[in-house]
Design an enzyme around this catalytic site. Structure first.
Site, PDB file in Angstrom:
ATOM      1  N   TYR A 139       0.697  -1.194   0.184  1.00  0.00           N
ATOM      2  CA  TYR A 139       0.044  -0.011  -0.054  1.00  0.00           C
ATOM      3  C   TYR A 139       0.964   1.328  -0.031  1.00  0.00           C
ATOM      4  O   TYR A 139       0.346   2.304   0.112  1.00  0.00           O
ATOM      5  CB  TYR A 139      -1.022  -0.027   1.426  1.00  0.00           C
ATOM      6  CG  TYR A 139      -1.819  -1.128   1.112  1.00  0.00           C
ATOM      7  CD1 TYR A 139      -1.545  -2.448   1.074  1.00  0.00           C
ATOM      8  CD2 TYR A 139      -3.505  -0.689   0.946  1.00  0.00           C
ATOM      9  CE1 TYR A 139      -2.506  -3.315   1.145  1.00  0.00           C
ATOM     10  CE2 TYR A 139      -4.142  -1.813   0.888  1.00  0.00           C
ATOM     11  CZ  TYR A 139      -3.846  -3.176   0.865  1.00  0.00           C
ATOM     12  OH  TYR A 139      -4.930  -4.092   0.942  1.00  0.00           O
ATOM     13  N   LYS A 196       2.764 -15.629   3.666  1.00  0.00           N
ATOM     14  CA  LYS A 196       2.666 -16.591   2.508  1.00  0.00           C
ATOM     15  C   LYS A 196       4.012 -16.868   2.296  1.00  0.00           C
ATOM     16  O   LYS A 196       4.634 -16.599   0.883  1.00  0.00           O
ATOM     17  CB  LYS A 196       1.979 -15.787   1.183  1.00  0.00           C
ATOM     18  CG  LYS A 196       1.667 -16.615   0.097  1.00  0.00           C
ATOM     19  CD  LYS A 196       0.848 -17.942   0.345  1.00  0.00           C
ATOM     20  CE  LYS A 196       0.906 -18.756  -1.167  1.00  0.00           C
ATOM     21  NZ  LYS A 196       0.409 -20.160  -0.804  1.00  0.00           N
ATOM     22  N   ASP A 229      -3.927 -18.525   2.598  1.00  0.00           N
ATOM     23  CA  ASP A 229      -4.651 -19.329   2.048  1.00  0.00           C
ATOM     24  C   ASP A 229      -5.299 -20.363   2.884  1.00  0.00           C
ATOM     25  O   ASP A 229      -6.722 -20.577   3.021  1.00  0.00           O
ATOM     26  CB  ASP A 229      -4.137 -20.105   0.792  1.00  0.00           C
ATOM     27  CG  ASP A 229      -2.741 -20.680   0.979  1.00  0.00           C
ATOM     28  OD1 ASP A 229      -2.046 -20.656   2.053  1.00  0.00           O
ATOM     29  OD2 ASP A 229      -2.268 -21.215  -0.145  1.00  0.00           O
ATOM     30  N   ASP A 253      -6.118  -6.567   5.096  1.00  0.00           N
ATOM     31  CA  ASP A 253      -7.326  -6.201   4.286  1.00  0.00           C
ATOM     32  C   ASP A 253      -8.195  -7.135   3.976  1.00  0.00           C
ATOM     33  O   ASP A 253      -9.441  -7.115   4.182  1.00  0.00           O
ATOM     34  CB  ASP A 253      -6.565  -5.159   3.337  1.00  0.00           C
ATOM     35  CG  ASP A 253      -7.781  -4.467   2.508  1.00  0.00           C
ATOM     36  OD1 ASP A 253      -8.846  -4.573   2.741  1.00  0.00           O
ATOM     37  OD2 ASP A 253      -7.576  -3.936   1.358  1.00  0.00           O
ATOM     38  N   ASP A 257     -12.195  -8.676   5.668  1.00  0.00           N
ATOM     39  CA  ASP A 257     -13.432  -8.548   4.971  1.00  0.00           C
ATOM     40  C   ASP A 257     -14.281 -10.022   5.167  1.00  0.00           C
ATOM     41  O   ASP A 257     -15.481 -10.006   5.350  1.00  0.00           O
ATOM     42  CB  ASP A 257     -13.429  -8.384   3.461  1.00  0.00           C
ATOM     43  CG  ASP A 257     -13.771  -6.699   3.242  1.00  0.00           C
ATOM     44  OD1 ASP A 257     -13.205  -5.942   4.043  1.00  0.00           O
ATOM     45  OD2 ASP A 257     -13.987  -6.348   2.102  1.00  0.00           O
TER      46      ASP A 257
END
Ligand code: ATP
Length: 364
Positions: A139, A196, A229, A253, A257
């Site tokens: 970001y 990851k 994942d 982020d 959600d």
């Protein structure tokens, strides 16, 4: 004057755009109803102001917020009339980056089993927090494009991870775990780092090393790891296993959600952008939601829970407890907007909670 020494706290209120302008007034009414000793000052930063005079953040705006206020309550930014979204970027990311609000704290709590799309999941089963690194990662807008618009176009987006940045959010997660309790009052006991690192080996390696070193300083807290994942799968399969999750900006982020869906959707989720000891900023997780803006249908509970989180941060514990209890009651009695099963509008749902909080009930 040192604002931190005042007994009455000063709050900057920035409703912003879209449904931010509908839900934040409800949160403000609820704060007033709670009787917390705060002075609130509203700012018009957002799309309308930008379209009027091209101002995104007034000169010295962030310095003023840090100097003159104890906390900031923000709605959302984003408006279809501002195609570049430049104002949202400069205000929201500017606040996070320039005020160095490095810990994005997102509690995930299910208030009522009816709000969860998973079968057989009770409120006690969904009670964890995601701590998202807020100032680095993808970001930071580092990168570029070569041979733009041609068949040979090359685009790079840099994932920035500094030792200092990674270490401080991991340490914040362990401190958070040590000091925060679960809804039932029991202590928190596990910090899970999500990355990851099997595919993103350089950044992942830094996170792995920092996590190993910092976790060794907290022997009483269980340190766990999960690839992002796998974490997404596990969050849906069995959310009971999570306690405190720490992760980078982008994974934070995305997984919040997903996590918001476990607690009744984006309209229910609260967050804080925190730098311990400095003026911090609190905002509902949802955005400006242009399709539903201006229709009195947006759920104000995420913004109201955000207000409670801010009051707790400012040591108004009793007021925050009362607000959270009123929100729980609204959910149980379905005195809510349609997205979570009620039939009230934004204003009416906000009024109901404010009435409960003040102990006077709803006047209308
Ligand atoms: P951003 O990119 O800033 O997150 P967005 O428009 O992509 O913004 P949101 O604004 O978070 O995403 O909302 C996506 C959708 O979720 C909305 O269009 C709406 O249907 C639903 N939603 C979000 N917030 C609420 C809310 N408070 N009440 C009801 N529905 C909501």
């Amino acid at each position: 004057m040192d604002s931190k020494k005042r007994t009455s706290k000063r709050i900057a209120v920035i409703p912003g755009d879209g449904i931010g302008r509908e839900v934040i007034p409800e949160a403000v009414s609820v704060i007033r109803a709670s009787g917390a000793a705060v002075e609130m000052t509203e700012f018009d930063w957002g799309a309308d102001r930008y379209l009027r005079d091209q101002t995104t953040v007034p000169p010295e705006g962030f310095a003023m917020l840090g100097r003159d206020f104890d906390a900031i309550l923000v709605g959302a930014f984003g408006d279809p009339r501002v195609k570049t979204n430049i104002h949202a970027k400069e205000i929201l990311l500017g606040m996070r980056f320039k005020m160095d609000l490095y810990a994005n704290v997102r509690p995930v709590r299910l208030l009522d089993a009816a709000l969860c799309p998973l079968k057989g999941v009770e409120p006690k089963d969904v009670d964890f927090s995601v701590l998202r690194e807020n100032t680095e990662g993808v970001y930071t807008d580092a990168g570029g494009v070569l041979k733009l618009g041609t068949a040979d176009e090359i685009a790079t987006q840099e994932d920035i991870n500094t030792r200092k940045g990674v270490e401080r959010i991991i340490r914040y997660a362990f401190e958070y775990c040590q000091t925060q309790t679960r809804l039932d009052g029991s202590p928190r006991s596990k910090v899970l780092m999500c990355d990851k690192s099997n595919a993103m080996t350089y950044a992942g390696g830094l996170w792995q090393r920092a996590f190993k070193e910092v976790s060794a300083e907290y022997p009483k807290i269980a340190a766990q790891h999960m690839y992002v994942d796998t974490l997404c799968m596990q969050m849906v399969r069995d959310p009971r296993q999570f306690d405190v999750i720490v992760t980078n900006n982008m994974f934070g982020d995305i997984i919040t959600d997903l996590a918001a869906a476990l607690q009744g959707g984006l309209g229910m989720a609260a967050s804080g952008n925190i730098h311990p000891g400095r003026t911090s900023m609190f905002e509902p997780v949802h955005g400006s939601a242009p399709p539903i803006a201006g229709k009195n249908v947006a759920n104000p509970l995420g913004a109201i829970l955000t207000a409670a989180m801010m009051l707790r941060h400012l040591a108004f514990e009793e007021e925050a407890d009362r607000i959270e209890a009123a929100v729980l009651e609204a959910v149980r009695q379905k005195k809510t907007t349609e997205d979570i099963g009620g039939d009230l509008g934004t204003r009416e749902a906000g009024d109901w909670v404010a009435g409960q909080v003040s102990g006077k009930g709803v006047s209308s």
